[in-house]
Design a protein around this motif. Structure first.
Motif, PDB file in Angstrom:
ATOM      1  N   LYS A  68      65.125  56.379  43.320  1.00 37.37           N
ATOM      2  CA  LYS A  68      65.248  55.240  42.403  1.00 37.37           C
ATOM      3  C   LYS A  68      66.556  54.490  42.633  1.00 37.37           C
ATOM      4  N   GLU A  69      67.652  55.220  42.827  1.00 33.70           N
ATOM      5  CA  GLU A  69      68.943  54.571  43.055  1.00 33.70           C
ATOM      6  C   GLU A  69      68.928  53.768  44.349  1.00 33.70           C
ATOM      7  N   ILE A  70      68.369  54.337  45.406  1.00 33.39           N
ATOM      8  CA  ILE A  70      68.305  53.616  46.680  1.00 33.39           C
ATOM      9  C   ILE A  70      67.488  52.343  46.528  1.00 33.39           C
ATOM     10  N   GLN A  71      66.336  52.450  45.896  1.00 30.40           N
ATOM     11  CA  GLN A  71      65.468  51.278  45.744  1.00 30.40           C
ATOM     12  C   GLN A  71      66.114  50.214  44.864  1.00 30.40           C
ATOM     13  N   GLU A  72      66.805  50.633  43.811  1.00 31.03           N
ATOM     14  CA  GLU A  72      67.492  49.667  42.955  1.00 31.03           C
ATOM     15  C   GLU A  72      68.617  48.967  43.711  1.00 31.03           C
ATOM     16  N   GLN A  73      69.309  49.709  44.558  1.00 29.72           N
ATOM     17  CA  GLN A  73      70.365  49.086  45.360  1.00 29.72           C
ATOM     18  C   GLN A  73      69.778  48.116  46.378  1.00 29.72           C
ATOM     19  N   GLN A  74      68.660  48.474  46.967  1.00 27.54           N
ATOM     20  CA  GLN A  74      68.009  47.563  47.920  1.00 27.54           C
ATOM     21  C   GLN A  74      67.622  46.255  47.240  1.00 27.54           C
ATOM     22  N   ARG A  79      68.790  40.430  46.079  1.00 20.71           N
ATOM     23  CA  ARG A  79      68.867  39.369  45.073  1.00 20.71           C
ATOM     24  C   ARG A  79      70.276  38.797  44.931  1.00 20.71           C
ATOM     25  N   LEU A  80      71.267  39.601  45.295  1.00 19.85           N
ATOM     26  CA  LEU A  80      72.655  39.184  45.091  1.00 19.85           C
ATOM     27  C   LEU A  80      73.418  39.191  46.408  1.00 19.85           C
ATOM     28  N   PRO A  81      73.130  38.242  47.295  1.00 20.52           N
ATOM     29  CA  PRO A  81      73.855  38.201  48.566  1.00 20.52           C
ATOM     30  C   PRO A  81      75.347  37.985  48.326  1.00 20.52           C
ATOM     31  N   GLY A  82      76.145  38.722  49.043  1.00 21.40           N
ATOM     32  CA  GLY A  82      77.591  38.595  48.874  1.00 21.40           C
ATOM     33  C   GLY A  82      78.163  39.457  47.784  1.00 21.40           C
ATOM     34  N   VAL A  83      77.332  40.351  47.193  1.00 26.91           N
ATOM     35  CA  VAL A  83      77.836  41.186  46.098  1.00 26.91           C
ATOM     36  C   VAL A  83      78.775  42.277  46.594  1.00 26.91           C
TER      37      VAL A  83
END
Length: 259
Positions: A68-74, A79-83
């Protein structure tokens, strides 16, 4: 600021998931350190780290939490380029992709099966729950095993640790990405205390303090407020006291949560 060149970083997890990840990272780091030393004491320390890793990874929900953590980070990175700060986005995405594939191949209850399938490890785990229970007279088989050539003992440890390599890789990648999601703020704790009102939810706090001040932060984190109280302890035989002067520090509020 140059004064933070040799800073000590203190981390505070803000979720049970990140807390578990940090504990596992700590144990994997212990193991990597002790592989540099073939003394019986380091080999014992490696074995104990393995048993602690087995205990943590035996949780039935850990695999799903890592996935779940990996998928949420992906999703967050797409969605947030440059984060990310100081980390290549494409490289991070590829590392997350590879880590996800590795964890997905694991069976949910494999950690428990590793222990059950190794009578030697199971015996050590049961005795290690007792203070001093792994002494040579309690576990003569371990005492004999440690008398084998160090290369053989290290090969055995490496074979057992290899079962957990996908978790080690995934947690290392997830924490690296998470740590690069927070931008440094240089702040001052007036009178040794700082209250921070977050604008959104976070997963991890990182506080950097100059290394030569014998200072450390006591961190209390709620949903709407983070409290930092800087303590000073000149030596371990004296009681720590809150400082009453201004303390410069750096704060990172790390998060890849998607609303």
């Amino acid at each position: 600021m140059s004064e933070f060149t040799d800073a000590i970083v203190f981390e505070q997890p803000l979720s049970e998931r990140v807390r578990t990840f940090l504990r596992l990272e700590f144990l994997f780091q212990q193991r990597r350190h002790h592989t540099l030393d073939s003394s019986p004491w380091s080999l014992r320390a490696s074995l104990q780290a393995l048993l602690d890793i087995i205990a943590l990874t035996a949780r039935s929900d850990l695999k799903s939490e890592v996935i779940k953590e990996i998928q949420e980070q992906q999703i967050a990175l797409s969605r947030l380029p440059g984060v990310l700060v100081g980390l290549d986005m494409a490289s991070a995405q590829q590392q997350l992709h590879d880590a996800l594939r590795g964890v997905q191949r694991l069976s949910t209850h494999f950690a428990g099966s590793v222990l059950r399938s190794h009578e030697f490890l199971d015996a050590v785990a049961k005795r290690s729950a007792i203070p001093g229970g792994a002494a040579p007279f309690d576990l003569p088989a371990v005492h004999r095993w440690l008398a084998e050539p160090p290369l053989r003992v290290r090969d055995d440890l490496g074979r057992w640790f290899a079962h957990f390599a996908p978790y080690e890789t995934a947690i290392e990648v997830c924490l690296k990405v998470l740590r690069h999601s927070g931008r440094d703020q240089t702040l001052t704790a007036h009178g040794g205390v700082h209250l921070h009102m977050p604008q959104s939810a976070h997963q991890l706090l990182r506080v950097s303090v100059v290394a030569d001040g014998a200072l450390y932060p006591e961190i209390s984190a709620g949903r709407h407020r983070y409290s930092l109280r800087f303590m000073q302890q000149r030596d371990v035989d004296s009681r720590a006291q809150q400082v009453n002067r201004d303390v410069p520090f750096r704060l990172q509020c790390c998060s890849l949560l998607i609303a």
